[in-house]
Design an enzyme around this catalytic site. Sequence first.
Site, short mmCIF file in Angstrom:
data_model
loop_
_atom_site.label_atom_id
_atom_site.label_comp_id
_atom_site.label_asym_id
_atom_site.label_seq_id
_atom_site.Cartn_x
_atom_site.Cartn_y
_atom_site.Cartn_z
N CYS A 104 0.78 -1.23 0.13
CA CYS A 104 0.05 0.15 0.19
C CYS A 104 0.88 1.26 0.26
O CYS A 104 0.45 2.69 -0.66
CB CYS A 104 -0.57 0.33 1.63
SG CYS A 104 -1.98 1.64 1.06
N CYS A 200 -4.47 -3.08 6.29
CA CYS A 200 -4.30 -0.89 5.78
C CYS A 200 -5.52 -0.63 4.88
O CYS A 200 -5.92 -1.28 3.40
CB CYS A 200 -2.90 -1.34 4.77
SG CYS A 200 -3.20 0.62 3.65
#
Length: 383
Positions: A104, A200
């Site tokens: 991410c 995330c």
Amino acid sequence: MNKPKSETLVIVGMSGGVDSSVSAALLKEEGYNVVGLFMKNWEEFDEHGVCQSSKEYADVVKVCEKLDIPYYSVDFIKEYKEQVFSHFVEEYKMGFTPNPDILCNREIKFKVFFEKAMELGADFLATGHYCQSLMVDGQQRLVKGADPLKDQSYFLYTIKKEILEKVLFPIGHIPKTEVRRIAAKYDLATKEKKDSTGICFIGERNFKNFLSNYVTFEDGNFETLDGTIVGRHTGATYYTLGQRKGLGLGGQGEPWFVVGKDMKRNVVIVERGDHHPHMYADTLTATDLSFVGGAWDRPLPFKCTAKVRYRQKDQACTVTKIEGDKIYVEFDEAQRAITPRQSVVFYDGDVCLGGAMIEASGPSYYEMKRPLASLEVTSTSDH
């Protein structure tokens, strides 16, 4: 940059948490021209019809209005699903335990989000990460955060120097307790908000139930190394090397731990005792190299430290050779549960050099038939 701070535009990645809120407050206090930018990467409603990203954005709005700074929202749902989440799911289908936070940061926060900030005219992008960007020996380097319990450099090893030069980490030099104090000082809406955990941008949830929406699992056997069946599991993908909790295996004796998986047979291999030698190895190979400076710039063999999981203490090691996109590492002490598809991250003191994706470890001490007494525990499981 010779611009006065009042003319220097800093776009702060606002998540709705206390860390990014305080980052914005500190930059405003320093006199920068600050703008808050919220990134929407996931959209899903809970059983009460509430969208978590909407709740987070509401907190961003409260903080930005309190600080009297402009705020905007950008949508990267498509990019997140294609570049992070789909990869995350595929890795689990193959039986690996991926780390979506690293991907991410590489694909979203410091790529498309960074590019959006630059497109909007930012001189710098700022985030609430606990790490530092400092000049070391004349070069911009990624340096550990001052709070050892919160340092996040492990997750940022893929960031490149040319991007690092345009990124600010306003809270990297202070401890979390001070961040909370500053949030209280400004009476920010996030001052008592709990730290986010879980996947995330997806957050906390029953992970097994969540993953079952995307991956099909089949029951199978728990087996020992000699092939003895000791129980049944609900899907080999759910388990990771070194895991103890959630196995559902009882009986007299030491607790059971996962020491391996055979995905072809849908078998989870377990043994009793945290010190079982099959879980330990002092070498690894890794691929997908990523170094902050762009390339490895140290003579080999090179002694440094490394982590094979977040929050592990730095482990002394030697990078013995690099061949193409593969790096070979020898540790001074045996490491527990070196897990394929997790990252090994290298440090020279507090400077993060970069890292790579673990391909394999070994041979294990079990395979070398070393006596258990020769082992020394160097870390504890995260599970």
